[in-house]
Design an enzyme around this catalytic site. Structure first.
Site, PDB file in Angstrom:
ATOM      1  N   LYS A 117      -2.970   6.147  -4.440  1.00  0.00           N
ATOM      2  CA  LYS A 117      -3.604   6.844  -4.109  1.00  0.00           C
ATOM      3  C   LYS A 117      -3.655   8.128  -4.680  1.00  0.00           C
ATOM      4  O   LYS A 117      -2.658   8.978  -4.640  1.00  0.00           O
ATOM      5  CB  LYS A 117      -4.008   7.193  -2.662  1.00  0.00           C
ATOM      6  CG  LYS A 117      -4.272   5.553  -1.651  1.00  0.00           C
ATOM      7  CD  LYS A 117      -4.143   5.784  -0.375  1.00  0.00           C
ATOM      8  CE  LYS A 117      -3.332   4.701   0.206  1.00  0.00           C
ATOM      9  NZ  LYS A 117      -2.650   4.391   1.033  1.00  0.00           N
ATOM     10  N   TYR A 135       3.203  10.048  -0.417  1.00  0.00           N
ATOM     11  CA  TYR A 135       3.772   9.448   0.650  1.00  0.00           C
ATOM     12  C   TYR A 135       5.151   9.306   0.274  1.00  0.00           C
ATOM     13  O   TYR A 135       6.508   9.595   0.735  1.00  0.00           O
ATOM     14  CB  TYR A 135       3.382   7.772   0.462  1.00  0.00           C
ATOM     15  CG  TYR A 135       2.403   6.971   1.163  1.00  0.00           C
ATOM     16  CD1 TYR A 135       1.535   8.243   2.325  1.00  0.00           C
ATOM     17  CD2 TYR A 135       2.174   6.187   1.461  1.00  0.00           C
ATOM     18  CE1 TYR A 135       0.381   8.122   2.663  1.00  0.00           C
ATOM     19  CE2 TYR A 135       0.997   5.873   2.193  1.00  0.00           C
ATOM     20  CZ  TYR A 135       0.133   6.641   2.517  1.00  0.00           C
ATOM     21  OH  TYR A 135      -0.776   6.293   2.994  1.00  0.00           O
ATOM     22  N   HIS A 141      -7.922   9.733  -1.840  1.00  0.00           N
ATOM     23  CA  HIS A 141      -7.477   9.686  -0.715  1.00  0.00           C
ATOM     24  C   HIS A 141      -7.840  10.443   0.444  1.00  0.00           C
ATOM     25  O   HIS A 141      -8.139  10.032   1.608  1.00  0.00           O
ATOM     26  CB  HIS A 141      -5.496   9.980  -0.480  1.00  0.00           C
ATOM     27  CG  HIS A 141      -4.858   9.949   0.727  1.00  0.00           C
ATOM     28  ND1 HIS A 141      -3.528   9.851  -0.277  1.00  0.00           N
ATOM     29  CD2 HIS A 141      -4.785   9.427   2.043  1.00  0.00           C
ATOM     30  CE1 HIS A 141      -2.817   9.040   1.231  1.00  0.00           C
ATOM     31  NE2 HIS A 141      -3.781   9.025   1.735  1.00  0.00           N
ATOM     32  N   ASP A 184       0.807  -1.289   0.026  1.00  0.00           N
ATOM     33  CA  ASP A 184      -0.083   0.205   0.092  1.00  0.00           C
ATOM     34  C   ASP A 184       0.637   1.265  -0.221  1.00  0.00           C
ATOM     35  O   ASP A 184       1.821   1.682   0.811  1.00  0.00           O
ATOM     36  CB  ASP A 184      -1.099   0.168   1.568  1.00  0.00           C
ATOM     37  CG  ASP A 184      -2.255   1.334   1.426  1.00  0.00           C
ATOM     38  OD1 ASP A 184      -2.712   1.502   0.023  1.00  0.00           O
ATOM     39  OD2 ASP A 184      -2.064   2.091   1.941  1.00  0.00           O
TER      40      ASP A 184
HETATM   41  P1  NDP Z   1       1.247   1.557  11.587  1.00  0.00           P
HETATM   42  O1  NDP Z   1      -0.544   0.853  13.019  1.00  0.00           O
HETATM   43  O2  NDP Z   1       1.148   0.568  10.644  1.00  0.00           O
HETATM   44  O3  NDP Z   1       1.861   1.555  12.752  1.00  0.00           O
HETATM   45  C1  NDP Z   1       3.519   1.571  12.270  1.00  0.00           C
HETATM   46  C2  NDP Z   1       4.438   2.348  13.480  1.00  0.00           C
HETATM   47  O4  NDP Z   1       4.584   1.033  14.497  1.00  0.00           O
HETATM   48  C3  NDP Z   1       5.926   2.459  13.030  1.00  0.00           C
HETATM   49  O5  NDP Z   1       6.147   3.282  13.779  1.00  0.00           O
HETATM   50  C4  NDP Z   1       6.274   1.729  13.028  1.00  0.00           C
HETATM   51  O6  NDP Z   1       7.650   1.696  13.499  1.00  0.00           O
HETATM   52  C5  NDP Z   1       5.615   0.607  14.187  1.00  0.00           C
HETATM   53  N1  NDP Z   1       5.790  -1.236  14.244  1.00  0.00           N
HETATM   54  C6  NDP Z   1       5.429  -1.748  13.145  1.00  0.00           C
HETATM   55  N2  NDP Z   1       4.890  -2.577  14.122  1.00  0.00           N
HETATM   56  C7  NDP Z   1       5.879  -2.899  15.120  1.00  0.00           C
HETATM   57  C8  NDP Z   1       5.545  -4.336  15.494  1.00  0.00           C
HETATM   58  N3  NDP Z   1       5.368  -5.910  15.554  1.00  0.00           N
HETATM   59  N4  NDP Z   1       6.421  -3.815  16.787  1.00  0.00           N
HETATM   60  C9  NDP Z   1       6.416  -2.511  17.175  1.00  0.00           C
HETATM   61  N5  NDP Z   1       6.187  -1.461  16.613  1.00  0.00           N
HETATM   62  C10 NDP Z   1       5.991  -1.795  14.693  1.00  0.00           C
HETATM   63  O7  NDP Z   1       0.468   2.840  11.765  1.00  0.00           O
HETATM   64  P2  NDP Z   1       0.398   3.578   9.441  1.00  0.00           P
HETATM   65  O8  NDP Z   1      -0.267   4.762  10.374  1.00  0.00           O
HETATM   66  O9  NDP Z   1       1.136   3.501   9.477  1.00  0.00           O
HETATM   67  O10 NDP Z   1      -0.951   2.984   8.952  1.00  0.00           O
HETATM   68  C11 NDP Z   1      -0.502   1.870   8.016  1.00  0.00           C
HETATM   69  C12 NDP Z   1      -0.870   2.313   6.633  1.00  0.00           C
HETATM   70  O11 NDP Z   1      -1.717   2.080   6.540  1.00  0.00           O
HETATM   71  C13 NDP Z   1       0.466   3.174   6.531  1.00  0.00           C
HETATM   72  O12 NDP Z   1       1.510   3.422   5.864  1.00  0.00           O
HETATM   73  C14 NDP Z   1      -0.107   3.563   5.243  1.00  0.00           C
HETATM   74  O13 NDP Z   1      -0.099   2.193   3.539  1.00  0.00           O
HETATM   75  C15 NDP Z   1      -1.959   2.914   5.400  1.00  0.00           C
HETATM   76  N6  NDP Z   1      -2.588   5.070   5.602  1.00  0.00           N
HETATM   77  C16 NDP Z   1      -3.474   5.296   5.195  1.00  0.00           C
HETATM   78  C17 NDP Z   1      -3.745   6.253   5.192  1.00  0.00           C
HETATM   79  C18 NDP Z   1      -4.913   7.156   4.434  1.00  0.00           C
HETATM   80  O14 NDP Z   1      -5.521   8.388   4.492  1.00  0.00           O
HETATM   81  N7  NDP Z   1      -5.340   6.422   3.643  1.00  0.00           N
HETATM   82  C19 NDP Z   1      -3.457   7.139   6.450  1.00  0.00           C
HETATM   83  C20 NDP Z   1      -2.388   6.677   7.297  1.00  0.00           C
HETATM   84  C21 NDP Z   1      -1.914   5.124   7.293  1.00  0.00           C
HETATM   85  P3  NDP Z   1       8.836   0.438  12.565  1.00  0.00           P
HETATM   86  O15 NDP Z   1       8.569   1.155  11.246  1.00  0.00           O
HETATM   87  O16 NDP Z   1       9.942   0.705  12.777  1.00  0.00           O
HETATM   88  O17 NDP Z   1       8.983   0.111  12.500  1.00  0.00           O
END
Ligand code: NDP
Length: 312
Positions: free
Chosen positions: A81, A56, A112, A51
């Site tokens: 998006k 981004y 988006h 995704d």
């Molecule tokens: P998430 O809920 O996926 O959390 C991401 C965070 O959690 C990062 O800081 C990551 O750090 C950490 N993390 C991930 N896995 C673990 C784990 N197993 N243990 C501990 N820490 C962990 O957040 P997002 O807001 O990024 O949402 C996910 C995806 O959804 C986005 O990346 C995007 O693709 C989409 N999205 C879409 C939006 C929209 O408006 N349509 C808005 C927001 C998100 P690290 O990378 O260092 O592991």
């Protein structure tokens, strides 16, 4: 007793008939080489769903990673998006995304946000930015435009074969009702990608989308930056009891609820963790459902251009 973990290989069906892998890799805030490395790591690990989004700023790296992974294109489900400044020109924006990604088609192209930001306010012609007016406010365009006009343009895109399905993101039930009831609407969105996690379970929205054949996709499934939900005492307790990691618990809760879940990570170990699921007992599943009932709901992603309607 240790729970039995397995890699999620489950796919769900979109209203187009296409299959979408239930667990996909999120890439918001994955920058430059991190974005490239995380997508390569995920695809090598068995993920088949990525995704991204034009805003981004990582479509180039994501596309290069897809090529370099060696995984055949047709085995990967790619979502990108349409950014808010390009609501009037989705066909052009799609071509630009395809060029950056180096791909011939996208599997799912999402609007988006249900909001157009007036591109006349962008700096240096950079439409992939969040424009600001001189008074500091966002140029949300509600006089000349609305998301129904955007959808009328987007629904034509699958005919070009450059995209297999189109959908929306950050749409409330009311937004979806307006879209579906609009006279020019000829296509039900394939998906609605929304913030969804134990502190924002979105039960009504999930039921509504299901009744209309719209796939729900959970963004920020771990509570977004730094995964705050993995520190919830209830989650930690269930992880300990089942001898798994907190990430397994939260992703398994999402998976068990039957929609698409998009955890983001740039860390190879966490990328692996996030695709592993187990079956939660009824008691554990209910305990996670109760987190928002006890603590109240909490939205993490609420940028200042979002209309209140988007959150109803
Ligand atoms: P998430 O809920 O996926 O959390 C991401 C965070 O959690 C990062 O800081 C990551 O750090 C950490 N993390 C991930 N896995 C673990 C784990 N197993 N243990 C501990 N820490 C962990 O957040 P997002 O807001 O990024 O949402 C996910 C995806 O959804 C986005 O990346 C995007 O693709 C989409 N999205 C879409 C939006 C929209 O408006 N349509 C808005 C927001 C998100 P690290 O990378 O260092 O592991």
């Amino acid at each position: 007793m240790s729970a039995i973990l397995h890699y999620s290989t489950k796919t769900l069906s979109l209203n187009t008939g296409a299959k979408i892998p239930q667990v996909g890799l999120g890439t918001w805030q994955s920058k430059d080489n991190d974005a490239y490395k995380s997508v390569v790591a995920a695809l090598k690990d068995g993920y088949r769903h990525i995704d991204t989004a034009a805003i981004y700023g990582n479509e180039d790296q994501v596309g290069q990673a897809i090529k370099d992974s060696g995984v055949p294109r047709e085995e990967i489900f790619v979502t990108t998006k349409l950014w808010c400044t390009q609501h009037h020109e989705p066909a052009k924006a799609l071509d630009q995304s395809l060029k950056r990604l180096g791909l011939e088609y996208i599997d799912l192209y999402l609007m988006h946000w249900p909001v157009r930001l007036d591109p006349n306010y962008v700096k240096d012609g950079n439409v992939l930015s969040v424009p600001t007016k001189a008074d500091g406010s966002r140029p949300v365009d509600i006089t000349n435009w609305n998301f129904i006009k955007t959808w009328e343009l987007m629904q034509e895109l699958p005919k070009t074969n450059k995209v297999k399905a189109v959908g929306v993101s950050n749409f409330s039930i009311n937004n979806l009702k307006d879209l579906l009831a609009s006279p020019g609407n000829q296509l039900t969105p394939a998906a609605n990608q929304v913030e969804l996690h134990p502190l924002l379970p979105q039960n009504e929205l999930i039921d509504f989308c299901k009744s209309k054949g719209i796939m729900v996709e959970a963004y920020s499934p771990l509570g977004s930056t730094n995964a705050p939900l993995l520190k919830e005492p209830v989650v930690l307790e269930i992880a300990k009891k089942n001898n798994v990691q907190p990430g397994h618990v939260v992703i398994s809760w999402h998976a068990q609820r039957g929609y698409v879940v998009l955890p983001k990570s740039v860390n190879p170990d966490r990328i692996k963790t996030n695709r592993k699921v187990f079956t939660l007992s009824d008691e554990d599943f209910e305990a996670i459902n109760n987190i928002s009932k006890e603590k109240g709901e909490k939205r993490v992603v609420h940028p200042d251009w979002s209309p209140f309607e988007a959150f109803k």
